[in-house]
Motif scaffolding. Structure first.
Motif, short mmCIF file in Angstrom:
data_model
loop_
_atom_site.label_atom_id
_atom_site.label_comp_id
_atom_site.label_asym_id
_atom_site.label_seq_id
_atom_site.Cartn_x
_atom_site.Cartn_y
_atom_site.Cartn_z
N PRO A 40 0.82 -1.23 0.00
CA PRO A 40 0.00 0.00 0.00
C PRO A 40 0.84 1.27 0.00
CG PRO A 40 -0.86 -1.59 1.58
CD PRO A 40 0.46 -2.12 1.12
N HIS A 41 2.02 1.21 0.60
CA HIS A 41 2.90 2.39 0.64
C HIS A 41 3.58 2.63 -0.71
CE1 HIS A 41 2.49 2.83 5.04
NE2 HIS A 41 2.37 1.52 5.02
N THR A 42 3.99 1.55 -1.38
CA THR A 42 4.57 1.74 -2.72
C THR A 42 3.49 2.20 -3.69
OG1 THR A 42 4.34 -0.63 -3.26
CG2 THR A 42 6.45 0.11 -2.35
N GLN A 43 2.26 1.75 -3.47
CA GLN A 43 1.15 2.25 -4.29
C GLN A 43 0.97 3.75 -4.09
OE1 GLN A 43 -2.15 -0.36 -3.06
NE2 GLN A 43 -2.41 -0.80 -5.23
N GLU A 44 1.03 4.19 -2.85
CA GLU A 44 0.88 5.62 -2.56
C GLU A 44 2.00 6.42 -3.21
OE1 GLU A 44 0.35 8.67 1.26
OE2 GLU A 44 0.63 6.51 1.58
N ILE A 45 3.22 5.89 -3.17
CA ILE A 45 4.36 6.57 -3.78
C ILE A 45 4.19 6.67 -5.29
CG2 ILE A 45 6.84 6.38 -4.29
CD1 ILE A 45 7.12 5.12 -1.47
#
Length: 447
Positions: A136-141
């Protein structure tokens, strides 16, 4: 005419295996039927290819011999009729030429600082020594990088609305449950307005309204306000006849950039961390290279992008954990390939997942070893995570550059530890191969 051998199961059974157990299905077919085999998947019979010489034949075929756009029709309901992924022939080449300049290597470096800043901003809130799913964090990035570099979205109500709607749309599009409906609608577009598809189309249409509003606002700015983002360059792009893109073409290419460039890169980054943390020697070697290059003055995008072992690591991740497992071409006329005379209408499918594990090409193919890209880099018919030929992904250089900067910034800021059993299982997420649980990690912030 003859087809290579393949599983005798009916199409429905093979489709279920392909969706639910893709790795086991591919591996079993390769072991049982050899380097080329036939599978029955909607909308057509497909001949999977794994040898470099056969893949070269596909990637160097003449435009009137094979079409890729027809295979990608499954994506029409999301991307639109004008997407470069769905076009063939002269129309495809026109769109491709208009799209290439914003993703050119020289142009791409303009976005480096933005990529690093976004990564630092998102990772600033990571909890220390507490397990969390990385994906989810790499998606946000990656979503924020696309919104800034492609749409030019910064702050304000308009940008916030665009972000929120894109997140909802992408979350829906990534569902495995959509694969069969999208396949069906690609063959029966007249049914789009009926149930049960209306719930998906309402969300797509909300996104479309935002995109068209964004395009109209940017057109209204005229050429007086120079923009550095991709949308600004596409608005000014002209073909050989002096014509620019229509609003519908811009919408479809923006949606293509968003769909193709967001989830694939986010998943590849989650795989990169998983591969590193299951190979301690490689993790330590890469971390040392990154930290040696960034110990003074913080993260310099161009310094990170030039690191040889970081570049090799990104390529080895893309080799061993390709996010998209296969590409396809529809034969427009009878064609001889892999020792078989195939009829027109067949689909030939270079299998990225199996080709990049070919033991004739890669020594110890299941081993994660970035050194192989420093010692003896493979040819483009053995290493094909972005496809090949005139259909090679336009954003390939952009994606690899982004992966290097994001991964390098994370390694500069944190010590990482895997927080789930290794190796992480490969599962399907819509049309992509995904790390189970999204790669769960623990982090410790570096001083």
């Amino acid at each position: 005419m003859s087809l290579p051998p393949g599983p005798p199961l009916p199409m429905l059974a093979q489709t279920v295996f392909w969706i639910r157990r893709p790795i086991e299905f591919l591996t079993l077919c390769r072991e049982r039927y050899g380097s080329s085999f036939t599978v029955k998947l909607p909308p057509a019979t497909m001949v999977f290819l794994t040898e470099p010489e056969d893949i070269k034949t596909v990637f160097t075929a003449k435009p009137d011999e094979m079409h890729a756009g027809e295979v990608n029709r499954i994506l029409r309901v999301l991307l639109g009729e004008n997407s470069v992924l769905l076009l063939d022939g002269a129309e495809h080449m026109r769109q491709r030429k208009l799209l290439l300049p914003p993703f050119h290597g020289e142009r791409m470096r303009h976005y480096g600082r933005t990529m690093v800043d976004i990564t630092e901003q998102v990772t600033r809130e990571w909890p220390e020594r507490t397990p969390f799913s990385l994906h989810p964090h790499t998606q946000e990035i990656t979503l924020e990088i696309i919104l800034r570099t492609v749409f030019g979205a910064e702050e304000g109500a308009e940008a916030t609305e665009l972000r929120d709607q894109m997140r909802r749309m992408l979350s829906l599009a990534e569902s495995r449950a959509l694969v069969l409906p999208m396949t069906y609608l690609s063959r029966h577009p007249e049914l789009e307005a009926r149930r049960p598809w209306k719930w998906f189309l309402r969300r797509r249409n909300r996104t479309d309204r935002l995109l068209y509003r964004q395009i109209a606002a940017r057109r209204a700015e005229g050429t007086g306000k120079h923009r550095e983002d991709v949308l600004g360059m596409l608005l000014e792009a002209k073909d050989e006849d002096g014509n620019g893109m229509t609003d519908a073409e811009l919408r479809d290419e923006l949606m293509t950039t968003l769909a193709a460039g967001h989830e694939t890169t986010a998943t590849s980054l989650a795989w990169a961390v998983e591969r590193l943390l299951t190979t301690p020697r490689t993790y330590e070697k890469l971390a040392a290279e990154v930290r040696s290059a960034t110990k003074e003055g913080g993260v310099d995008p161009e310094v990170l992008a030039s690191l040889p072992y970081l570049d090799a690591t990104v390529k080895e991740v893309l080799r061993l954990r390709p996010v998209v497992p296969v590409v396809g071409r529809v034969l427009k006329k009878p064609f001889h390939i892999a020792g078989h005379d195939l009829p027109a209408g067949s689909v030939v499918a270079p299998c990225i997942y199996l080709a990049q594990r070919n033991p004739r090409v890669f020594d110890e193919p299941e081993e994660f070893r970035p050194e192989r890209f420093l010692e003896n880099p493979p040819d483009p018919f053995s290493f094909l995570p972005f496809g090949g030929g005139v259909r090679r992904c336009i954003g390939a250089a952009f994606a690899q550059y982004e992966m290097k900067l994001v991964l390098g910034t994370i390694l500069h800021r944190f010590d990482l530890e895997l927080a789930q059993p290794a190796p992480v299982r490969i599962v399907r997420r819509a049309i992509t191969f995904f790390p189970e649980l999204g790669t769960r990690i623990r982090v410790t912030r570096r001083a």
